[in-house]
Design a protein around this motif. Structure first.
Motif: not given
Length: 353
Positions: A44-54
């Motif tokens: 269990v990850n508190v941030v899990d597989d997060v992807s984005f770009s700017v």
């Protein structure tokens, strides 16, 4: 400012179909970022597989309730998470071609306050009460630029003028407790932008301020961003703010991005039940049609995280498939993604909607 009004106020900013289609590579590209705290249940990850770009000059808004992992994500990117208990267990974050997650602590320190900067939610916990405003702004300038202290103070004075602080010469020698909350937040903006960063991360920068000062601070950030071409990640739970300033939006829930895309797509055609719930809970300027919608329950703690879709216990459309199998982040339309087994919702859940 109501949601409908803020949506209307931004209709002139983007030409249809242009957002997210630029050929220029993103300034920041985050892929599969996962953060775990010691003591959390296995897997269990508190941030899990997060992807984005700017991209350069653009604003990405990360939105969601408290406890959804927004601030942990930003602190991981800035290298400010305490280790232990926090550990980055997977992913990459390429800033101008360089992976932030592989840098040494010295390299991170060289980057922070220079090419990357951050504005925190509560300036009184970020400003040192024992030093003057001028000293604190000048310290970062001297640290990253080969200038004298006198030159750094001149730059600090210039920044206070840019953020429109009255009597800036006097304020340079003032201490944080001698200034109002709005003025302290302007100081934080001046400090963050003093070295002309390429990327600015603003974590709930207006939450502690009254609505009039909030509007002034947001307008100030937008104006300075336009002048400098700085890219920005704005973390907020306020959809009115999102409608006002965002180019792209990432909606987070329980540590995962559940929907992302251009701001117009998110507001005009939300494709995740959580996003729809957030939209329904925002008051508008029009005639009241009834009680505001609510999302039942709360964000689950790590020890109670659902096996499948993390929104299952609160979702009006969930079934056994949702409860047992985590859905992938799927592209619904070009640039618009949703983490839901039944997206597009108008097709799979048309009767319920």
């Amino acid at each position: 400012m109501g949601l409908e009004a803020t949506q209307q106020s931004r209709t002139h900013i983007h030409e249809p179909g242009t957002v997210g289609l630029a050929a220029e590579p993103p300034l920041l590209d985050v892929q599969g970022l996962s953060v775990r705290f010691d003591g959390a249940p296995k897997g269990v990850n508190v941030v899990d597989d997060v992807s984005f770009s700017v991209r350069k000059g653009k604003t990405l808004c990360i939105v969601g309730e408290s406890g959804c992992g927004k601030s942990v994500t930003s602190l991981a990117l800035m290298g400010l998470l305490p280790t232990p208990p926090a550990r980055i267990v997977a992913g990459s974050a390429r800033f101008d071609g360089q992976d932030l997650l592989t840098l040494t602590e010295r390299e991170r320190a060289d980057l922070r306050g220079d090419r990357m900067a951050m504005i925190f939610q509560e300036p009184m916990t970020s400003l040192n009460p024992a030093f003057t405003i001028g000293d604190q702004i000048a310290e970062g300038i001297v640290r990253h630029r080969k200038v004298s202290k006198a030159e750094a103070w001149e730059r600090a004075l210039d920044m206070l003028k840019k953020v429109r602080i009255p009597a800036p010469e006097k304020r340079l020698r003032a201490y944080p407790h001698e200034m109002s909350g709005g003025m302290r937040q302007r100081v934080m903006i001046a400090m963050a932008l003093a070295n002309d960063p390429q990327l600015l991360i603003a974590d709930e920068p207006t939450t502690a301020l009254d609505v009039t000062i909030q509007a002034q601070i947001l307008m100030l950030i937008r104006r300075l961003q336009e002048e400098t071409g700085t890219a920005m990640i704005l973390i907020t739970h306020d959809l009115g703010v999102v409608a006002e300033v965002a180019d792209e939006v990432a909606v987070m829930y329980a540590g995962r991005v559940v929907e992302s895309g251009p701001v117009e797509a998110i507001f005009e055609d939300p494709q995740h039940p959580y996003t729809i719930g957030l939209m329904g809970s925002v008051p508008s300027l029009g005639k009241r049609q009834g009680r505001l919608a609510t999302i039942r329950g709360t964000v689950p703690p790590a020890e109670l995280m659902p096996k499948g879709c993390r929104f299952t216990p609160r979702c009006p459309f969930s079934d056994s498939h949702c409860a047992n199998d985590p859905p992938p982040l799927t592209e619904i339309k070009p640039g618009h993604k949703a983490r839901c087994w039944y997206a597009p919702l108008e097709i799979h859940r048309g009767a319920a909607l």
